[in-house]
Design a protein around this motif. Structure first.
Motif, short mmCIF file in Angstrom:
data_model
loop_
_atom_site.label_atom_id
_atom_site.label_comp_id
_atom_site.label_asym_id
_atom_site.label_seq_id
_atom_site.Cartn_x
_atom_site.Cartn_y
_atom_site.Cartn_z
N SER A 2 3.84 -0.95 7.27
CA SER A 2 2.66 -0.08 7.25
C SER A 2 2.41 0.44 5.84
O SER A 2 3.29 1.01 5.21
N GLY A 3 1.18 0.21 5.36
CA GLY A 3 0.77 0.72 4.06
C GLY A 3 -0.74 0.77 3.98
O GLY A 3 -1.44 0.52 4.97
N PHE A 4 -1.25 1.09 2.80
CA PHE A 4 -2.70 1.12 2.62
C PHE A 4 -3.06 0.89 1.16
O PHE A 4 -2.23 1.05 0.26
N ALA A 5 -4.32 0.51 0.97
CA ALA A 5 -4.91 0.41 -0.37
C ALA A 5 -6.00 1.46 -0.47
O ALA A 5 -6.75 1.69 0.49
N VAL A 6 -6.12 2.09 -1.65
CA VAL A 6 -7.08 3.18 -1.82
C VAL A 6 -7.64 3.13 -3.24
O VAL A 6 -6.95 2.76 -4.18
N GLY A 7 -8.93 3.49 -3.37
CA GLY A 7 -9.50 3.53 -4.72
C GLY A 7 -10.99 3.31 -4.74
O GLY A 7 -11.73 3.77 -3.85
N ASP A 8 -11.44 2.60 -5.77
CA ASP A 8 -12.84 2.29 -6.04
C ASP A 8 -13.50 1.76 -4.75
O ASP A 8 -13.11 0.73 -4.21
N LYS A 9 -14.54 2.46 -4.27
CA LYS A 9 -15.12 2.10 -2.98
C LYS A 9 -15.79 0.72 -2.99
O LYS A 9 -15.82 0.03 -1.96
N TYR A 10 -16.30 0.29 -4.14
CA TYR A 10 -16.90 -1.04 -4.24
C TYR A 10 -15.83 -2.11 -4.06
O TYR A 10 -16.03 -3.10 -3.34
N LEU A 11 -14.68 -1.92 -4.68
CA LEU A 11 -13.59 -2.88 -4.57
C LEU A 11 -13.01 -2.87 -3.16
O LEU A 11 -12.71 -3.93 -2.59
N ILE A 12 -12.86 -1.68 -2.59
CA ILE A 12 -12.34 -1.58 -1.22
C ILE A 12 -13.29 -2.26 -0.24
O ILE A 12 -12.88 -2.95 0.70
N ASN B 155 -12.78 0.63 -10.99
CA ASN B 155 -11.87 -0.45 -11.39
C ASN B 155 -10.44 -0.28 -10.87
O ASN B 155 -9.57 -1.09 -11.19
N ILE B 156 -10.17 0.75 -10.06
CA ILE B 156 -8.79 1.06 -9.68
C ILE B 156 -8.57 0.93 -8.18
O ILE B 156 -9.35 1.42 -7.37
N VAL B 157 -7.47 0.23 -7.82
CA VAL B 157 -7.00 0.21 -6.43
C VAL B 157 -5.50 0.47 -6.46
O VAL B 157 -4.75 -0.21 -7.16
N SER B 158 -5.07 1.48 -5.69
CA SER B 158 -3.66 1.87 -5.62
C SER B 158 -3.10 1.54 -4.24
O SER B 158 -3.80 1.66 -3.23
N PHE B 159 -1.84 1.11 -4.21
CA PHE B 159 -1.17 0.72 -2.97
C PHE B 159 -0.01 1.66 -2.66
O PHE B 159 0.79 1.98 -3.55
N HIS B 160 0.09 2.05 -1.38
CA HIS B 160 1.17 2.93 -0.93
C HIS B 160 1.75 2.42 0.38
O HIS B 160 1.06 1.77 1.17
N SER B 161 3.03 2.73 0.59
CA SER B 161 3.76 2.19 1.73
C SER B 161 4.67 3.25 2.34
O SER B 161 5.16 4.15 1.65
N LEU B 162 4.93 3.09 3.64
CA LEU B 162 5.89 3.96 4.33
C LEU B 162 7.32 3.40 4.29
O LEU B 162 8.26 4.11 4.63
N SER B 163 7.48 2.16 3.90
CA SER B 163 8.79 1.51 3.96
C SER B 163 9.86 2.30 3.23
O SER B 163 10.94 2.59 3.78
N LYS B 164 9.58 2.66 1.98
CA LYS B 164 10.57 3.37 1.16
C LYS B 164 10.52 4.87 1.43
O LYS B 164 11.55 5.52 1.55
N ARG B 165 9.32 5.42 1.50
CA ARG B 165 9.15 6.87 1.68
C ARG B 165 9.79 7.36 2.97
O ARG B 165 10.41 8.42 3.01
N SER B 166 9.63 6.59 4.05
CA SER B 166 10.02 7.07 5.37
C SER B 166 11.12 6.22 6.03
O SER B 166 11.43 6.42 7.20
N ASN B 167 11.68 5.27 5.30
CA ASN B 167 12.77 4.42 5.82
C ASN B 167 12.36 3.61 7.05
O ASN B 167 13.12 3.49 8.01
N VAL B 168 11.15 3.05 7.01
CA VAL B 168 10.67 2.25 8.14
C VAL B 168 10.12 0.91 7.64
O VAL B 168 8.97 0.56 7.91
N PRO B 169 10.94 0.11 6.92
CA PRO B 169 10.41 -1.17 6.43
C PRO B 169 9.98 -2.10 7.56
O PRO B 169 9.11 -2.95 7.37
N VAL C 290 -8.25 1.33 3.01
CA VAL C 290 -8.09 0.32 4.06
C VAL C 290 -6.60 0.22 4.39
O VAL C 290 -5.76 0.24 3.50
N GLN C 291 -6.29 0.16 5.69
CA GLN C 291 -4.90 0.04 6.12
C GLN C 291 -4.42 -1.40 6.01
O GLN C 291 -5.19 -2.35 6.13
N LEU C 292 -3.10 -1.54 5.80
CA LEU C 292 -2.49 -2.85 5.59
C LEU C 292 -1.27 -3.01 6.48
O LEU C 292 -0.59 -2.02 6.80
#
Length: 402
Positions: A262-272, A244-258, A103-105
């Motif tokens: 823009s980021g997303f959560a990814v993982g266990d489909k039941y939790l998502i 049981n796992i949800v991981s969060f990733h962001s473009l702020s640090k990776r791409s210098n666009v804080p 899911v996008q955040l």
């Protein structure tokens, strides 16, 4: 009408002042040198240039500002995000489904907060639920815990354990009440990255006690030698699923666009799935032109590689400047120096007074007594300004700390 008659959420009173408010209060009556330009190293806001194509994509999609964005994110953005995960963590294309696992955040900050509201129950094993948090910690974790009605239990990230918190050392009665475990890898502020055995222990712990493991990996693309092992890659190596796992990733640090949030959560489909249910009610989504930019950024890796080289150059500089300081170390990843200076608050005031350099006292990021001895330095400025700042910090360190 008296506002004293209005009842508000009592849990708001449990929130501390944010670290930047505390820092401003600490320094408000101290004048920096008049001839010195201020250098801000207290906040992790990347200052490297964003890729040039960002502006072109926003301009090209100007008419899309007139449309509401889909709450869960554009399909092609979800696909681009998963394709990046597959490349970055060497995943099989069968592991993640763009319709079920992501899911996008509007930035990971709001996601890391709201997921606690979605996934933490009001009662766990007939008691108030607990959330296990690393200490030092990103303040959003504690805020999410308290507003959701859970009890925070802070687990120290100690130097003797390479700054990796030992969650399994919590008392059994605490673990039975645990609804969520937050972890950041590479961590803020220490820059510690979990190894495979540490991931294995943490995943098993979360599953044993039916807790959600929330993994903040926003610094995963900033490293200097060995590429940090992510939780999804660890699951692959351990030949286990994403339960049981949800991981969060962001473009702020990776791409210098804080600024695009823009980021997303990814993982266990039941939790998502359950996280998505909450987001339909409360979450603002990235505008469509921003989602177009995010799609392009996740699809392109060379700008991230260039970014990483800029940070590597600055950390090599830091290593040279602090080579005589016994407590300096190079982190596994991220862009912070977690530096032991004796008394963090006192040193921060001296540094501002003598050099006009602003850093963050460790005590403002932690409840540990040990953290009072540290400052956090964000290496986010250009090379020239970073060099000036690090030399200034070392000068104050040499004069005042034995």
């Amino acid at each position: 009408m008296s506002y004293k008659l209005i009842n508000i959420n009592e849990n708001l009173e449990l929130l501390n002042d944010y670290p930047f408010q505390r820092l401003n209060n600490l320094l408000k009556d101290i004048q920096k040198p008049k001839k010195s330009s201020e250098i801000i190293m207290s906040i992790g806001e990347p200052k490297h240039n964003p890729p040039a194509f960002v502006k072109n994509i926003i301009n090209k999609n100007y008419e899309k500002w007139a449309k509401y964005p889909p709450t869960l994110g554009m399909e092609k953005l979800n696909i681009a995000s998963i394709n990046w995960l597959n490349r970055r963590f060497n995943l099989s294309k069968k592991v993640l489904n763009h319709k079920e696992n992501i899911v996008q955040l509007a930035g990971t900050r709001e996601g890391l907060f709201n997921i606690a509201l979605a996934l933490s129950p009001s009662i766990k094993n007939n008691n108030k639920p607990v959330m296990l948090l690393p200490d030092p910690f990103y303040q959003v974790y504690a805020g999410a815990c308290r507003i959701s009605g859970a009890e925070p239990v802070f687990i120290g990230s100690l130097k003797k354990n390479n700054f990796v918190p030992s969650f399994s050392n919590a008392k059994k009665e605490i673990l039975k009440r645990t609804s969520i475990i937050y972890i950041c890898s590479p961590s803020n502020p220490e820059g510690a990255s979990l190894k495979l055995k540490e991931w294995e222990n943490l995943i098993l712990l979360a599953r044993k006690y039916a807790a959600v493991l929330i993994v903040d990996e926003c610094y995963t693309d900033i490293y200097f030698k060995k590429r940090p092992l992510g939780v999804l890659e660890a699951c692959k190596k351990l030949k286990t699923g994403l339960d049981n796992i949800v991981s969060f990733h962001s473009l702020s640090k990776r791409s210098n666009v804080p600024g695009i949030r823009s980021g997303f959560a990814v993982g266990d489909k039941y939790l998502i799935e359950n996280f998505k249910k909450l987001r339909h009610y409360c979450a603002g989504q990235q505008p469509l032109p921003i989602q177009e930019v995010a799609t392009a950024l996740w699809n392109e890796d060379s700008h991230s590689e260039k970014n990483r080289k800029l940070y590597t150059k600055k950390f090599k500089l830091a290593k040279e400047i602090f080579k005589k300081h016994k407590n300096f170390y190079l982190p596994d990843g991220g862009f912070y120096i977690w530096l032991e200076v004796g008394n963090g608050e006192k040193f921060t005031k001296l540094l501002w007074k003598e050099k006009g350099i602003k850093v963050m006292p460790g005590a403002y990021l932690s409840k540990l007594d040990n953290s009072k001895d540290y400052i956090r330095i964000a290496l986010v400025s250009n090379f020239k300004e970073t060099k000036t700042a690090l030399e200034g910090i070392y000068d104050v360190l040499s004069k005042h700390v034995k």
